[in-house]
Design a protein around this motif. Structure first.
Motif, mmCIF file in Angstrom:
data_model
loop_
_atom_site.group_PDB
_atom_site.id
_atom_site.type_symbol
_atom_site.label_atom_id
_atom_site.label_comp_id
_atom_site.label_asym_id
_atom_site.label_seq_id
_atom_site.Cartn_x
_atom_site.Cartn_y
_atom_site.Cartn_z
ATOM 1 N N ASP A 155 0.827 -1.139 0.526
ATOM 2 C CA ASP A 155 -0.018 -0.005 -0.096
ATOM 3 C C ASP A 155 0.901 0.911 0.253
ATOM 4 O O ASP A 155 2.227 0.640 -0.252
ATOM 5 C CB ASP A 155 -1.100 -0.029 1.143
ATOM 6 C CG ASP A 155 -0.248 0.060 2.729
ATOM 7 O OD1 ASP A 155 0.718 -0.159 2.560
ATOM 8 O OD2 ASP A 155 -0.707 0.817 3.802
ATOM 9 N N LEU A 156 0.165 2.628 0.271
ATOM 10 C CA LEU A 156 0.782 3.936 -0.102
ATOM 11 C C LEU A 156 0.568 4.398 1.125
ATOM 12 O O LEU A 156 -0.512 4.249 1.388
ATOM 13 C CB LEU A 156 0.481 4.170 -1.666
ATOM 14 C CG LEU A 156 0.612 5.561 -1.391
ATOM 15 C CD1 LEU A 156 2.302 5.999 -1.539
ATOM 16 C CD2 LEU A 156 -0.219 6.286 -2.688
ATOM 17 N N ARG A 157 1.535 5.284 1.838
ATOM 18 C CA ARG A 157 1.045 5.973 3.111
ATOM 19 C C ARG A 157 1.475 7.167 2.425
ATOM 20 O O ARG A 157 2.473 7.073 1.986
ATOM 21 C CB ARG A 157 2.320 5.615 3.724
ATOM 22 C CG ARG A 157 1.763 6.438 5.335
ATOM 23 C CD ARG A 157 1.559 5.866 6.238
ATOM 24 N NE ARG A 157 0.598 5.388 7.525
ATOM 25 C CZ ARG A 157 0.485 4.743 7.998
ATOM 26 N NH1 ARG A 157 1.177 4.705 9.197
ATOM 27 N NH2 ARG A 157 -0.982 4.438 8.480
ATOM 28 N N GLU A 166 -1.796 -3.186 -8.210
ATOM 29 C CA GLU A 166 -0.508 -4.017 -8.885
ATOM 30 C C GLU A 166 -1.043 -4.119 -11.138
ATOM 31 O O GLU A 166 0.637 -2.730 -11.242
ATOM 32 C CB GLU A 166 0.021 -4.965 -8.943
ATOM 33 C CG GLU A 166 0.856 -4.761 -7.429
ATOM 34 C CD GLU A 166 0.618 -6.123 -6.918
ATOM 35 O OE1 GLU A 166 1.648 -6.868 -7.720
ATOM 36 O OE2 GLU A 166 0.578 -6.178 -6.221
ATOM 37 N N MET A 167 -1.776 -4.342 -11.269
ATOM 38 C CA MET A 167 -1.811 -4.076 -12.434
ATOM 39 C C MET A 167 -2.263 -3.266 -13.981
ATOM 40 O O MET A 167 -2.090 -2.650 -14.783
ATOM 41 C CB MET A 167 -3.137 -5.306 -13.479
ATOM 42 C CG MET A 167 -2.761 -6.638 -12.940
ATOM 43 S SD MET A 167 -1.011 -7.784 -13.014
ATOM 44 C CE MET A 167 -2.002 -7.770 -14.959
ATOM 45 N N THR A 168 -2.718 -2.226 -12.571
ATOM 46 C CA THR A 168 -3.685 -0.826 -13.669
ATOM 47 C C THR A 168 -2.779 0.231 -12.920
ATOM 48 O O THR A 168 -2.600 1.404 -13.319
ATOM 49 C CB THR A 168 -5.060 -0.914 -13.357
ATOM 50 O OG1 THR A 168 -5.651 -0.831 -12.274
ATOM 51 C CG2 THR A 168 -5.615 -2.052 -14.332
ATOM 52 N N GLY A 169 -1.799 0.287 -11.532
ATOM 53 C CA GLY A 169 -1.887 1.528 -11.555
ATOM 54 C C GLY A 169 -2.599 2.387 -10.623
ATOM 55 O O GLY A 169 -2.364 3.248 -9.782
ATOM 56 N N GLN A 170 -4.004 2.270 -10.864
ATOM 57 C CA GLN A 170 -5.197 2.179 -10.162
ATOM 58 C C GLN A 170 -5.032 2.806 -8.637
ATOM 59 O O GLN A 170 -4.976 1.528 -7.632
ATOM 60 C CB GLN A 170 -6.972 1.882 -10.308
ATOM 61 C CG GLN A 170 -7.794 2.384 -9.741
ATOM 62 C CD GLN A 170 -7.838 3.627 -10.567
ATOM 63 O OE1 GLN A 170 -7.720 4.437 -11.675
ATOM 64 N NE2 GLN A 170 -8.426 4.586 -9.651
ATOM 65 N N GLU A 171 -4.804 3.622 -7.986
ATOM 66 C CA GLU A 171 -5.217 4.077 -6.415
ATOM 67 C C GLU A 171 -6.314 4.626 -6.156
ATOM 68 O O GLU A 171 -6.980 5.493 -5.942
ATOM 69 C CB GLU A 171 -3.941 5.473 -6.209
ATOM 70 C CG GLU A 171 -2.709 5.202 -6.686
ATOM 71 C CD GLU A 171 -2.063 6.538 -7.431
ATOM 72 O OE1 GLU A 171 -0.885 6.400 -7.297
ATOM 73 O OE2 GLU A 171 -2.715 7.531 -7.199
ATOM 74 N N TRP A 172 -6.361 3.688 -5.089
ATOM 75 C CA TRP A 172 -7.750 4.615 -3.888
ATOM 76 C C TRP A 172 -7.311 5.030 -2.413
ATOM 77 O O TRP A 172 -6.664 4.017 -1.685
ATOM 78 C CB TRP A 172 -9.196 2.563 -3.750
ATOM 79 C CG TRP A 172 -9.635 3.086 -4.785
ATOM 80 C CD1 TRP A 172 -10.835 3.145 -6.250
ATOM 81 C CD2 TRP A 172 -9.019 1.825 -6.003
ATOM 82 N NE1 TRP A 172 -11.493 2.408 -6.931
ATOM 83 C CE2 TRP A 172 -10.132 1.464 -7.001
ATOM 84 C CE3 TRP A 172 -8.115 0.811 -6.129
ATOM 85 C CZ2 TRP A 172 -10.008 0.732 -8.590
ATOM 86 C CZ3 TRP A 172 -8.085 -0.466 -7.077
ATOM 87 C CH2 TRP A 172 -9.169 -0.197 -8.462
#
Length: 115
Positions: free
Chosen positions: A1-3, A67-73
């Motif tokens: 994930d991203l922080r 991972e596949m699309t780079g879409q972020e939520w």
């Protein structure tokens, strides 16, 4: 994930958290934290979240990235309980200290001039 971490008006950091436990929730197991460059859109996320909650000075925004699309939520916004990266904690604590002193001095100055 991203922080994405925001401290004050000028300090932003971004981290990728990768689980080493096999659990998709990086905060439930052991995770490797890697600092990455802060993208302008992530800064906007943090700035807008700060505004939404009355002007928070310290917060983190957690997101997942497909991972596949780079879409972020965006998953959540954390206040001061979000913790600091161990590798940057000393530096970040100094920034927090300076921010608190600046805010307190501003309050004291305002109160003195109101008398």
């Amino acid at each position: 994930d991203l922080r994405v971490q925001k401290i004050g008006a000028r300090q932003y950091r971004a981290f990728r958290r990768m689980s080493v436990s096999g659990d998709w929730k990086t905060n439930t197991g052991t995770a490797v934290l890697t600092e990455i460059a802060v993208e302008p859109r992530w800064k906007r996320w943090a700035d807008e979240a700060a505004k939404m909650f009355g002007g928070l000075d310290i917060l983190t925004v957690d997101a997942i990235v497909e991972e596949m699309t780079g879409q972020e939520w965006i998953l959540e916004v954390n206040g001061t309980s979000s913790g600091l990266s161990p590798d940057r904690a000393e530096e970040d604590n100094l920034v927090i200290r300076d921010l608190v002193v600046e805010r307190l001095n501003s309050i004291i100055k305002t109160r003195r001039t109101e008398r």
